[in-house]
Design a protein around this motif. Structure first.
Motif, mmCIF file in Angstrom:
data_model
loop_
_atom_site.group_PDB
_atom_site.id
_atom_site.type_symbol
_atom_site.label_atom_id
_atom_site.label_comp_id
_atom_site.label_asym_id
_atom_site.label_seq_id
_atom_site.Cartn_x
_atom_site.Cartn_y
_atom_site.Cartn_z
ATOM 1 N N ILE A 492 -15.010 5.223 -5.552
ATOM 2 C CA ILE A 492 -13.912 5.807 -6.113
ATOM 3 C C ILE A 492 -13.354 6.914 -5.667
ATOM 4 C CG2 ILE A 492 -13.161 6.848 -8.304
ATOM 5 C CD1 ILE A 492 -14.966 4.997 -9.777
ATOM 6 N N ALA A 493 -14.521 7.563 -4.922
ATOM 7 C CA ALA A 493 -14.229 8.845 -4.110
ATOM 8 C C ALA A 493 -13.392 8.728 -2.862
ATOM 9 C CB ALA A 493 -15.576 9.558 -3.839
ATOM 10 N N ASP A 494 -13.338 7.544 -2.450
ATOM 11 C CA ASP A 494 -12.586 7.065 -1.265
ATOM 12 C C ASP A 494 -11.159 6.732 -1.567
ATOM 13 O OD1 ASP A 494 -14.656 7.805 0.242
ATOM 14 O OD2 ASP A 494 -15.446 5.959 0.578
ATOM 15 N N LEU A 495 -10.845 6.598 -2.656
ATOM 16 C CA LEU A 495 -9.478 5.968 -2.884
ATOM 17 C C LEU A 495 -8.346 6.848 -2.486
ATOM 18 C CD1 LEU A 495 -9.887 4.341 -6.722
ATOM 19 C CD2 LEU A 495 -9.506 3.131 -4.716
ATOM 20 N N LYS A 496 -8.462 7.998 -2.800
ATOM 21 C CA LYS A 496 -7.417 8.747 -2.263
ATOM 22 C C LYS A 496 -7.009 8.799 -0.714
ATOM 23 C CE LYS A 496 -5.737 13.467 -1.986
ATOM 24 N NZ LYS A 496 -6.091 14.968 -2.134
ATOM 25 N N ASP A 497 -8.078 8.739 -0.006
ATOM 26 C CA ASP A 497 -7.653 8.756 1.294
ATOM 27 C C ASP A 497 -7.335 7.482 1.913
ATOM 28 O OD1 ASP A 497 -8.578 11.165 1.684
ATOM 29 O OD2 ASP A 497 -10.643 10.695 2.591
ATOM 30 N N ILE A 498 -7.842 6.251 1.298
ATOM 31 C CA ILE A 498 -7.397 4.863 1.638
ATOM 32 C C ILE A 498 -5.981 4.549 1.376
ATOM 33 C CG2 ILE A 498 -7.521 2.388 1.173
ATOM 34 C CD1 ILE A 498 -10.719 3.198 0.508
ATOM 35 N N ILE A 499 -5.400 5.170 0.157
ATOM 36 C CA ILE A 499 -4.033 5.036 -0.127
ATOM 37 C C ILE A 499 -3.200 5.888 0.458
ATOM 38 C CG2 ILE A 499 -2.469 5.054 -2.218
ATOM 39 C CD1 ILE A 499 -4.845 4.554 -4.099
ATOM 40 N N SER A 500 -3.572 7.253 0.714
ATOM 41 C CA SER A 500 -2.901 8.063 1.521
ATOM 42 C C SER A 500 -2.582 7.594 2.974
ATOM 43 C CB SER A 500 -3.520 9.368 1.717
ATOM 44 O OG SER A 500 -3.513 10.034 0.629
ATOM 45 N N LYS A 501 -3.505 7.109 3.492
ATOM 46 C CA LYS A 501 -3.377 6.675 4.909
ATOM 47 C C LYS A 501 -2.075 5.584 4.955
ATOM 48 C CE LYS A 501 -5.828 4.493 8.203
ATOM 49 N NZ LYS A 501 -7.045 3.471 8.418
ATOM 50 N N GLU A 502 -1.677 4.780 4.112
ATOM 51 C CA GLU A 502 -0.440 3.949 4.224
ATOM 52 C C GLU A 502 0.524 4.605 3.563
ATOM 53 O OE1 GLU A 502 -1.300 -0.349 3.646
ATOM 54 O OE2 GLU A 502 -3.155 -0.175 4.674
ATOM 55 N N VAL A 503 0.499 5.252 2.522
ATOM 56 C CA VAL A 503 1.763 5.705 1.815
ATOM 57 C C VAL A 503 2.061 7.013 2.492
ATOM 58 C CG1 VAL A 503 1.149 4.425 -0.241
ATOM 59 C CG2 VAL A 503 0.651 7.018 0.007
ATOM 60 N N SER A 504 1.604 7.796 3.265
ATOM 61 C CA SER A 504 1.995 8.936 3.712
ATOM 62 C C SER A 504 3.204 9.143 4.503
ATOM 63 C CB SER A 504 0.931 9.739 4.318
ATOM 64 O OG SER A 504 0.789 9.736 5.838
ATOM 65 N N PRO A 505 4.074 9.841 4.116
ATOM 66 C CA PRO A 505 5.308 9.993 5.053
ATOM 67 C C PRO A 505 4.824 9.994 6.750
ATOM 68 C CG PRO A 505 5.637 11.250 3.467
ATOM 69 C CD PRO A 505 4.193 10.697 3.124
ATOM 70 N N LYS A 506 3.782 10.951 6.996
ATOM 71 C CA LYS A 506 3.589 11.204 8.197
ATOM 72 C C LYS A 506 3.308 9.852 9.005
ATOM 73 C CE LYS A 506 0.266 13.866 10.898
ATOM 74 N NZ LYS A 506 -0.697 13.305 11.660
ATOM 75 N N TYR A 507 2.620 8.940 8.783
ATOM 76 C CA TYR A 507 2.313 7.478 9.172
ATOM 77 C C TYR A 507 3.679 7.034 9.404
ATOM 78 C CZ TYR A 507 1.025 2.642 9.199
ATOM 79 O OH TYR A 507 0.666 1.441 9.711
ATOM 80 N N TRP A 508 4.542 7.135 8.751
ATOM 81 C CA TRP A 508 5.843 6.553 8.867
ATOM 82 C C TRP A 508 6.771 7.128 9.831
ATOM 83 C CZ3 TRP A 508 6.385 1.183 7.028
ATOM 84 C CH2 TRP A 508 5.369 0.935 6.359
ATOM 85 N N LEU A 509 6.984 8.359 9.544
ATOM 86 C CA LEU A 509 7.712 9.352 10.284
ATOM 87 C C LEU A 509 7.412 9.369 11.834
ATOM 88 C CD1 LEU A 509 8.120 12.348 7.721
ATOM 89 C CD2 LEU A 509 9.950 10.653 8.521
#
Ligand code: ATP
Length: 512
Positions: A492-509
């Protein structure tokens, strides 16, 4: 799926999943006006945000603006909209249906393009890996003839519209034997010009009311504020002003869902440059804007440039980025080199100087402008229609999945307790309470887990997080990925990082 069926499915899916509704539906709707539902408003907001970040946040020489929809009426005299914001309309005398003459001709050319596409597909099948598309396009006699015919038609139409030779536009329709798409009748009226601006009134009493227009584009709000922003922001040329907001056009033929609306939203950026440097910047913005589109991963083959033969009264170069909608390639975004037309004209009509002192050159001038202009609703349709897919799974069943780019998805993750008891809902709700500061989430405990996954697939949610009995023992959950349907067991503690990686604008920008 046939294109027509695909498009119907897009419209139905948009309604069923709370993306787009017909405006005033209970009163049988208002033609070409639409409302965005609970998911649509999020997707629209995320597209707007992704554009804003790419334009304003990523460029320290571009700033934002939010000008009013209502503007002084002289604005539209100066911009040319009162005299020249017309579309050529034609009526069919038998069916009494009204069409845009240029769209009838463009649709005719689109049919020729479809024939070319068919030839390409046939040849690709025949030659397999050895197929060279570029060579085929250049050498296949039939394809070359089709291409020449299409180009010649568009060129003639462009020239006739430019010269305001509406009789020739009608002659072209007759020569091509274009018929009313509904009835097949070729009994046409003359082609006439029709002004697209909506009028309204300002003021309480009829005698003193001032005639106004609802803005047909957001750009003029930027032009009239050019000096305000330049001076207050101490901006140095080259610099840009970006704006998103509503625009209104009384479109003659408003069809194709949210592709052509009477009330819509634009995302525009005017880039102010030194006179003489505009074509260099025009090329650079064409390239940058295409990169922005490609970053979203909807497929490079779905985009193409269309350079204009007919230039608007203000432009010295113009191109569209066209997208392959379910009804064919159509304009998604316009990139225009607008010269100094707008600023010079506002200068003349207002009597106020709209000039810039260039410290490096030691001189004053009216800047030239390169504009990028995209319809937010059209972008929505591009993303939504491209993402909606029917997939045949290994067991032969079909799943409907909305493969929205994760950065744009309205809901990033669904939190699902496997069963509605044994303390699982409580854990699931605690996960939501922790993650809701970072992501938009949804919670669902109804129906079997498989059905819930399918519901989230169709809704476009990139991640499903399932809480089961093992969660109670070891604080792990299952995370399921929408596109691959792969499932991983994670803390559970890793969820935030896993989701962030793919939804973060940085990854797309970073891809823009
Ligand atoms: P079209 O040729 O399709 O009528 P346009 O060339 O008049 O479009 P622009 O004036 O260049 O369009 O507007 C910029 C962008 O605004 C377009 O690329 C499109 O994405 C969007 N747009 C224009 N008109 C509409 C409309 N009626 N509904 C939705 N979006 C629109």
């Amino acid at each position: 799926m046939a294109d027509q069926d695909k498009f119907k499915k897009v419209v139905a899916h948009a309604k069923e999943y709370g993306y787009v509704f017909q405006s005033s539906e209970i009163y049988d709707g208002l033609s070409a006006v639409y409302d965005y539902g609970q998911n649509g408003v999020e997707l629209k907001k995320n597209i707007r945000e992704f554009w804003w970040q790419a334009m304003v946040q990523m460029n320290n020489n571009i700033v934002g603006l939010d000008a009013a929809i209502l503007m002084h009426p002289t604005t539209w005299k100066a911009s040319g909209h009162v005299d020249a914001f017309n579309d050529p309309l034609i009526d069919n005398k038998d069916s009494k249906k009204r069409y845009r003459a240029d769209v009838l001709i463009e649709d005719y050319v689109a049919k020729i393009e479809a024939k070319i596409e068919k030839e390409i597909n046939k040849a690709a099948k025949r030659f397999g890996d050895a197929f060279d598309k570029a060579e085929f396009l250049a050498t296949n006699e039939r394809v070359v003839q089709y291409k020449e015919k299409g180009d010649a038609i568009l060129k003639r139409m462009g020239q006739s519209l430019e010269k305001e030779d509406l009789a020739d536009v009608k002659a072209l329709i007759e020569e091509l034997e274009i018929a009313c798409p509904l009835t097949g009748s070729r009994n046409w009226t003359e082609v006439k010009q029709f002004n697209l601006m909506f009028g309204t009134k300002l003021g309480a009493s009829a005698e003193n009311a001032m005639d106004l227009y609802l803005r047909p584009e957001t750009a003029q709000g930027i032009f009239v504020n050019f000096l305000n922003v330049q001076k207050s922001g101490r901006m140095k040329i080259p610099f840009g002003i970006a704006q998103t907001g509503k625009a209104f056009r009384n479109e003659i033929v408003a069809r194709q869902f949210i592709f052509r609306m009477r009330e819509f939203e634009q995302m525009e950026m005017q880039f102010f440059v030194r006179p003489g440097e505009e074509l260099k910047w025009y090329e650079s913005w064409k390239e940058k804007r295409l990169k922005w589109h490609l970053a979203l991963g909807l497929g490079a083959d779905n985009y193409r440039f269309h350079d204009h033969d007919k230039l608007a009264h203000y432009a010295n170069a113009a191109a569209d980025i066209e997208f392959k909608f379910p009804f064919g390639f159509k304009e998604l975004e316009g990139i225009h080199s607008r010269t100094d037309f707008d600023l010079s004209s506002h200068q003349e009509f207002s009597g106020k100087k709209l000039q810039y002192f260039d410290p490096e050159l030691g001189e004053n001038y009216v800047p030239y402008v390169v504009e990028t202009s995209i319809g937010l609703d059209r972008m929505f349709l591009a993303v939504f229609s491209n993402s909606l897919q029917d997939e045949i799974l290994e067991d032969g069943s079909t799943r409907t999945v909305l493969k929205l780019p994760a950065v744009l998805a309205p809901v990033k993750a669904a939190i699902l307790p496997l069963v509605k008891k044994d303390g699982l809902p409580e854990v699931a709700k605690q996960i939501m309470a922790d993650l809701k500061f970072d992501f938009t989430l949804t919670y669902d405990e109804k129906d079997a887990i498989g059905r819930r996954y399918r519901r989230q697939d169709a809704n476009g949610t990139p991640f499903c997080i399932t809480v089961d009995h093992d969660t109670l023992k070891d604080n792990t959950v299952t995370i399921r990925y929408r596109d691959s349907m792969k499932q991983d067991r994670v803390n559970i503690a890793d969820l935030k990082d896993i989701i962030s990686k793919e939804v973060s604008p940085k990854y797309w920008l970073e891809k823009c």
